[in-house]
Scaffold this active site. Sequence first.
Site, short mmCIF file in Angstrom:
data_model
loop_
_atom_site.label_atom_id
_atom_site.label_comp_id
_atom_site.label_asym_id
_atom_site.label_seq_id
_atom_site.Cartn_x
_atom_site.Cartn_y
_atom_site.Cartn_z
N LYS A 292 19.18 -69.29 2.57
CA LYS A 292 18.72 -68.26 1.53
C LYS A 292 17.97 -67.11 2.15
O LYS A 292 16.74 -67.54 3.01
CB LYS A 292 18.22 -68.87 0.24
CG LYS A 292 17.96 -67.91 -0.69
CD LYS A 292 17.60 -68.72 -2.02
CE LYS A 292 17.07 -67.73 -3.20
NZ LYS A 292 16.65 -68.33 -4.38
N SER B 177 19.29 -67.23 -8.28
CA SER B 177 19.12 -66.26 -7.05
C SER B 177 19.63 -67.21 -5.90
O SER B 177 19.64 -66.74 -4.72
CB SER B 177 17.80 -65.95 -7.06
OG SER B 177 16.76 -67.20 -6.70
N SER C 174 17.11 -71.79 -10.26
CA SER C 174 18.03 -70.95 -8.89
C SER C 174 18.61 -71.96 -8.18
O SER C 174 19.56 -71.73 -7.34
CB SER C 174 17.35 -70.12 -8.47
OG SER C 174 17.34 -68.89 -9.39
#
Length: 591
Positions: free
Chosen positions: A208, A280, A304
Site C-alpha cells: 500500500k 483505503s 480499511s
Amino acid sequence: MLSQKVQDHSRTLMSSFAFFDQDSGKFDSKNHSECPDKINHVCLLKSGFSLLDANFFNDTKMLEIEKGAKELNIPVVRANRKLVAADNGGLHNPSCLVFNSAWTYDNAVHGSEKFSYPSRSGVYRPKTEEDIAFMSILELGQLIKTQQIKSEELTGIFLKRLKRYSHVLESVVTVTEELAYKQAKEADQLLAKGVYLGPLHGIPYGLKDIIAVPHYKTTWGSTSFKHQVLDIEAWVYKRLKSAGAVLVAKLVSGSLAYDDIWFGGRTRNPWNIEEYSTGSSAGPAASTSAGMVPFAIGSETAGSITYPAARCGVTALRPTFGTVGRTGVMSISESLDKLGPFCRSAADCAIVLDAIRGEDPDDPSSRRVFLDDPFSVDITQLTVGYLEDAEMEVVHVIESMGVKVIPFKLNYTVDSAQGILNFTMDVDMLAHFDEWQRSSMDDEYEAQDQWPLELRRARVIPAVDYFQAQRARGKLIREIRESFEVDAFVGNATDWEKVCVGNLVGMPVIVVPTGFTKLSDPPSNNTRRRTTITTGIYAPPDHDHIALALAMAYQSVTDHHKQRPPIDDLGPDDSIRYPPKAVILTRQLRG
C-alpha cells in the site's frame, strides 16, 4: 485567540450561540441589547466557547481564560508545534502515550518463534500464466524451490498483469519494475547457491502506498504528496526483503488513507467493476483479487482491511494491534493503525504474518507477540461462538470438523464506540497533519467531505474531552475482555459497530470469503459478475493463530477463496463500460 475562521463563523451564528441560554431554553434579551449592531469581544468569546461545550463560564471567567491562554497556553502550543509538527504524516517523533492491546502479560514464555509450514509436494507448473497467477504462496514457493520456475520469470508474469489491469481497476500507483527484477535476480542467485530463505523466497508482492520504499514515490494517495519520495525503508518492507520477497508495485491508498478515492481516480472491484472497492487499502485488495500480485500489505485504522477484502472477495487479516511494526508508514492514529496481509487464503496470511511480525525498535507500540503455530492448533479443543449476523455455512463446516460452537453475544455497556473512535482518530490525524491544514493544503484534497471536514471539526475537540474518550475506551476494553468467554467468534466483518469496537480493543479478525450472490441490478442476464459474501472470524488480542487456524480449517474443505473474478470474461452481452458507473458508498473508511 480565536482563528479568523471561527470569528467569521461566529458572526453568522451569534443569535444561536451568544444569546441562547441552554439551561432555560430561552434567548437572553439583556445580552442581546448589549450587542445591538456590533458584536463585542465577549460575544465572540461566548460563540467560541459554545463550540467547546464550555459556555457555562460567565463573562469574567471567559476573559480570564482568554488572558491565560494568550500568556501561557499559546506559547507552549506554538513551541511544541515548532518542535514536532513541521513535517506531515506522523513519520517522526511518535507519542510516548503508548497503547498496549494485550489482555494478559504472561505470554512471554508461550508461542512459536517461527511457524511450521506444511509441505506442498507434488506441485507442478501449470500450462498457463493465468493459472500461475492464482496459485497460493505455498504452491508458488514450491515451484521456485524445485526450480520449475525462476523468480525472475514469475516476477515478469505479475508485472505484465499489473500493467494489463491497472488502467481498468485504477489500483496501482507505481510499478517498481527495476527494483523487482533486481530482487528477483538476487533470489535466483541465492537459490542457485543452495540458500533458501523460506516460503516467500522469490515471491512477488505489493505494498500500500503509505509504506515508504527508498527511491520510489510514496504518495499517500494524495494530490498534496503525489511527487513525494521518502528516504526511508519501512520496517515491514525490510522484513519482507529479508524473507526474499520481491516488491513489484506500490498499490493505491485512498487519499491520506481515507476510503478509495485517490489522486489518480477511484479503485474498482474486480468482481464487479461498476463498484468501487471501498476502504483505503483498495489497491491491495483489488490487485490481490485480480491476480496482479500473490499478496499485498495493507493497513487499517477503521475498516480499511476488512471492507475492501470483503468487497473484493479476498482473505485478509487485521492482526492484533502492535503485532507488525509501522516505522516508515504514514500514521493516522498511533493507537489504532495496523498493517496486515491480503492473500489468496488463510494459510498465505499466516505465512506473511510470520514474516512481518515482531518488535520494531522504532515503533513504541509494536510488541514481540508470541503466537502459537496456527498450522498446529487442534481446533477440536476450541469453543467458538457465533453472532446473529454470522454466515452459518462457516459455523456448520467447523462444527462438522469437531469444533464446539455456541450462540454468542459480545456484551458491553459503552454505547459510544463509534464516537470514541472518531475522536481518537481525528485528533491523532490532525496532530500528524497540522501543517497540512494550517497551510491550506487541504483545499486541494480529492474529496472535501472527507478529511478536510473531519479535521476542521477536530480542531475544536478539547484536550480534556479527548482524554475522556480514552477513559471510555479503557472501560470498553475491560467490558469486552470480561465478555469474551469463547476462544473465537464468527460474525459480520463489515458491521460498522464491530469495526469500531474491534479496532478500539485491538483484536484480530480474518475476513473469509464464503460465496457469491447475483447482482441486484445486473448489466445483462448472462453476466458473470458477482457480489461476494464474506464473514469474519474474531479472536482475543494475541490469539491471531486461533482465527487463522479456524479459517484454514474452513478453507481446507471449501473453494470459495479459489474463485477468480471475471475481469477478462464478463459473459455474453456484458461489456465493460469505461469509465464505469460506480456504486457510491455512504460510509467512508480510514486506514
